[in-house]
Write a protein that holds these residues in place. Sequence first.
Motif, PDB file in Angstrom:
ATOM      1  N   PHE A 141       0.845  -1.203   0.000  1.00  0.00           N
ATOM      2  CA  PHE A 141       0.000   0.000   0.000  1.00  0.00           C
ATOM      3  C   PHE A 141       0.877   1.249   0.000  1.00  0.00           C
ATOM      4  O   PHE A 141       0.630   2.207  -0.729  1.00  0.00           O
ATOM      5  CB  PHE A 141      -0.907  -0.017   1.239  1.00  0.00           C
ATOM      6  CG  PHE A 141      -1.973   1.042   1.248  1.00  0.00           C
ATOM      7  CD1 PHE A 141      -3.178   0.849   0.614  1.00  0.00           C
ATOM      8  CD2 PHE A 141      -1.756   2.242   1.913  1.00  0.00           C
ATOM      9  CE1 PHE A 141      -4.164   1.825   0.628  1.00  0.00           C
ATOM     10  CE2 PHE A 141      -2.732   3.230   1.934  1.00  0.00           C
ATOM     11  CZ  PHE A 141      -3.936   3.025   1.291  1.00  0.00           C
ATOM     12  N   ARG A 173       1.085   4.232  -2.742  1.00  0.00           N
ATOM     13  CA  ARG A 173       0.990   5.656  -2.377  1.00  0.00           C
ATOM     14  C   ARG A 173       2.152   6.454  -2.981  1.00  0.00           C
ATOM     15  O   ARG A 173       1.951   7.507  -3.586  1.00  0.00           O
ATOM     16  CB  ARG A 173       0.990   5.784  -0.854  1.00  0.00           C
ATOM     17  CG  ARG A 173       0.990   7.233  -0.359  1.00  0.00           C
ATOM     18  CD  ARG A 173       1.515   7.315   1.058  1.00  0.00           C
ATOM     19  NE  ARG A 173       2.885   6.807   1.100  1.00  0.00           N
ATOM     20  CZ  ARG A 173       3.446   6.291   2.184  1.00  0.00           C
ATOM     21  NH1 ARG A 173       2.765   6.188   3.307  1.00  0.00           N
ATOM     22  NH2 ARG A 173       4.693   5.850   2.147  1.00  0.00           N
ATOM     23  N   SER A 206       3.934  18.095  -2.103  1.00  0.00           N
ATOM     24  CA  SER A 206       2.654  17.485  -2.423  1.00  0.00           C
ATOM     25  C   SER A 206       2.403  16.344  -1.465  1.00  0.00           C
ATOM     26  O   SER A 206       3.339  15.837  -0.843  1.00  0.00           O
ATOM     27  CB  SER A 206       2.660  16.965  -3.858  1.00  0.00           C
ATOM     28  OG  SER A 206       3.693  16.025  -4.012  1.00  0.00           O
ATOM     29  N   ALA A 207       1.164  15.978  -1.336  1.00  0.00           N
ATOM     30  CA  ALA A 207       0.812  14.862  -0.457  1.00  0.00           C
ATOM     31  C   ALA A 207      -0.479  14.231  -0.938  1.00  0.00           C
ATOM     32  O   ALA A 207      -1.341  14.898  -1.508  1.00  0.00           O
ATOM     33  CB  ALA A 207       0.656  15.359   0.981  1.00  0.00           C
ATOM     34  N   ILE A 208      -0.566  12.943  -0.711  1.00  0.00           N
ATOM     35  CA  ILE A 208      -1.776  12.204  -1.082  1.00  0.00           C
ATOM     36  C   ILE A 208      -2.797  12.383   0.036  1.00  0.00           C
ATOM     37  O   ILE A 208      -2.493  12.117   1.207  1.00  0.00           O
ATOM     38  CB  ILE A 208      -1.454  10.710  -1.266  1.00  0.00           C
ATOM     39  CG1 ILE A 208      -0.447  10.495  -2.396  1.00  0.00           C
ATOM     40  CG2 ILE A 208      -2.725   9.906  -1.521  1.00  0.00           C
ATOM     41  CD1 ILE A 208      -0.978  10.700  -3.782  1.00  0.00           C
ATOM     42  N   ASP A 238       6.911   4.419   5.141  1.00  0.00           N
ATOM     43  CA  ASP A 238       6.263   5.545   5.759  1.00  0.00           C
ATOM     44  C   ASP A 238       4.793   5.186   6.003  1.00  0.00           C
ATOM     45  O   ASP A 238       4.132   4.647   5.132  1.00  0.00           O
ATOM     46  CB  ASP A 238       6.382   6.719   4.806  1.00  0.00           C
ATOM     47  CG  ASP A 238       6.084   8.013   5.492  1.00  0.00           C
ATOM     48  OD1 ASP A 238       6.997   8.813   5.614  1.00  0.00           O
ATOM     49  OD2 ASP A 238       4.930   8.205   5.923  1.00  0.00           O
ATOM     50  N   ALA A 265       2.218   7.067   6.488  1.00  0.00           N
ATOM     51  CA  ALA A 265       1.174   7.998   6.075  1.00  0.00           C
ATOM     52  C   ALA A 265       0.147   7.263   5.221  1.00  0.00           C
ATOM     53  O   ALA A 265       0.514   6.582   4.268  1.00  0.00           O
ATOM     54  CB  ALA A 265       1.781   9.145   5.278  1.00  0.00           C
ATOM     55  N   LEU A 266      -1.106   7.348   5.598  1.00  0.00           N
ATOM     56  CA  LEU A 266      -2.231   6.680   4.940  1.00  0.00           C
ATOM     57  C   LEU A 266      -2.250   5.172   5.188  1.00  0.00           C
ATOM     58  O   LEU A 266      -3.318   4.565   5.246  1.00  0.00           O
ATOM     59  CB  LEU A 266      -2.255   6.930   3.427  1.00  0.00           C
ATOM     60  CG  LEU A 266      -2.511   8.372   2.993  1.00  0.00           C
ATOM     61  CD1 LEU A 266      -2.228   8.534   1.517  1.00  0.00           C
ATOM     62  CD2 LEU A 266      -3.940   8.793   3.294  1.00  0.00           C
ATOM     63  N   VAL A 267      -1.098   4.564   5.324  1.00  0.00           N
ATOM     64  CA  VAL A 267      -1.063   3.125   5.570  1.00  0.00           C
ATOM     65  C   VAL A 267      -1.696   2.860   6.941  1.00  0.00           C
ATOM     66  O   VAL A 267      -2.566   2.000   7.079  1.00  0.00           O
ATOM     67  CB  VAL A 267       0.387   2.597   5.545  1.00  0.00           C
ATOM     68  CG1 VAL A 267       0.401   1.111   5.847  1.00  0.00           C
ATOM     69  CG2 VAL A 267       1.031   2.871   4.194  1.00  0.00           C
ATOM     70  N   VAL A 284      -1.377  14.271   5.228  1.00  0.00           N
ATOM     71  CA  VAL A 284      -0.161  13.824   5.900  1.00  0.00           C
ATOM     72  C   VAL A 284       0.780  13.272   4.837  1.00  0.00           C
ATOM     73  O   VAL A 284       0.440  12.332   4.126  1.00  0.00           O
ATOM     74  CB  VAL A 284      -0.499  12.718   6.928  1.00  0.00           C
ATOM     75  CG1 VAL A 284       0.774  12.217   7.604  1.00  0.00           C
ATOM     76  CG2 VAL A 284      -1.471  13.248   7.964  1.00  0.00           C
ATOM     77  N   SER A 285       1.935  13.893   4.714  1.00  0.00           N
ATOM     78  CA  SER A 285       2.846  13.407   3.674  1.00  0.00           C
ATOM     79  C   SER A 285       3.854  12.422   4.231  1.00  0.00           C
ATOM     80  O   SER A 285       4.456  11.659   3.492  1.00  0.00           O
ATOM     81  CB  SER A 285       3.550  14.567   2.980  1.00  0.00           C
ATOM     82  OG  SER A 285       4.231  15.358   3.913  1.00  0.00           O
TER      83      SER A 285
END
Lengths: 166, 274
Positions: free
Chosen positions: A37, A41, A107-109, B132, B134-136, B209-210
């Motif tokens: 994942f 990303r 940038s960021a998702i 990282d 982030a999102l995970v 969140v990057s």
Amino acid sequence: MRIFTALAAVFAVVMLVFAVFSGFVWYSSAHSSESSFAAARDDALRSGQVGISNFLTLDYQKVDEDLQRWLNSSTGELRAEIDKDKDSRKKQLVDAKSVTTSKVLDSAITELDDRAGTASMIAVVESTVTPADGQKVTKINRYLTKLTRTEDGWKLSQLGPLRAGV
Amino acid sequence: MPGPRRRPIPTPPSGGRPKVAGLHRRAAEEAPAPEVLEAAGAPEIEELAEEQEADELKAPEAVEWTPPPASSKKPTGEKKPVGEKKAAAEPVEPAVPSRPSWILPVALVVVGVLLGGLGGFFLFKSRAVSYDAALVDSATTSAVNGQIREAVEKSFSYNFADVESTEKAARELLTGKALCQYNAVFGPVKEVAPQQKLVVTVRVVSSAVSSLKDGRATVLVFADQVTTRTTDNQSGGGTAMLRVSAIDDGGRWKIDNMEMFGATADQNRQLQGC
């Protein structure tokens, strides 16, 4: 001597088991759903950055090239839109007589649906516009883009500035 | 050395001893023999070989019989060409006597150590597999995102009538370098605020969140700012893009650094000063 041989054999076997076990641990941690994942990303983020700077970079002397690049980095809605207004857009760009270069500062998702292959991204973009006869102007803008995964990787399916008061 | 010396032996003796002759020639001609001899019983055998020149069968046999108990079977087995067995099954073993017995355990230990090293390497690699979050890690990501939004909105929104709550929010939600940066940016505003009866409202439009790793997070924040001068009801607005760093302070994410995109030179200088 025999006892040494036996001990050495036991040692070698234990080490073999250890190596196999840790190899398995490594493999499984490197192929976990979390890390895949995270990889998706990062992939989407990279493609988004490239896509945005592709879209925000244009040269009135190379309009055909620019439009083709836009088509290549977009899909779905955005691509259809560009394809439809290709001619009027081309004329507009040629008439504007300016060269624009852009780079993504950060940038960021914001969202990622790995299964559906969709993502949203926000980006801070610095654009420098140089008119054919004039001073160049540098501006920093913020953009929101949607990304869709295609066979050729992630592509932009929507792109727009985030203006004040949105 | 041993080779040339021995060769003479087989020829002179009468035809009576094919066996011995065969043995010696083999030992001399075949590569393995010298190696092995060097490793173990070389000196003995050499000396004896000299003596044997005149001597007969008994001595060589006796001599060469001694090594076999010590010799491991493997080396002999490997090195022995097929023909030998029939001709001189007994003498041959002694002739290629000692691939010493420690070879096998030592080889096993070496193999074991190599495997252990490989295992250690794999284990190290598996530890190093880090991504990282982030999102995970969606729960933490949304917690960070929400708290940072709130922190930015609360500490940068400002009402001249209620200075206290803004300052309190800033003290609670910012830490370290960010507090200094905050004062640098907001200090001038606070000075003019009471006279102009300023109301500043900051709203986060979008944020993401990057990076999220080891108790640290980086958040990209897009904010809108509306400033109203209540004295004459003039209002102005602006947009801001911030990269905010946050640290996990016991479950509460606090801002410890801010970078502003598109900040004026003045603002940048103030921020750099911290």
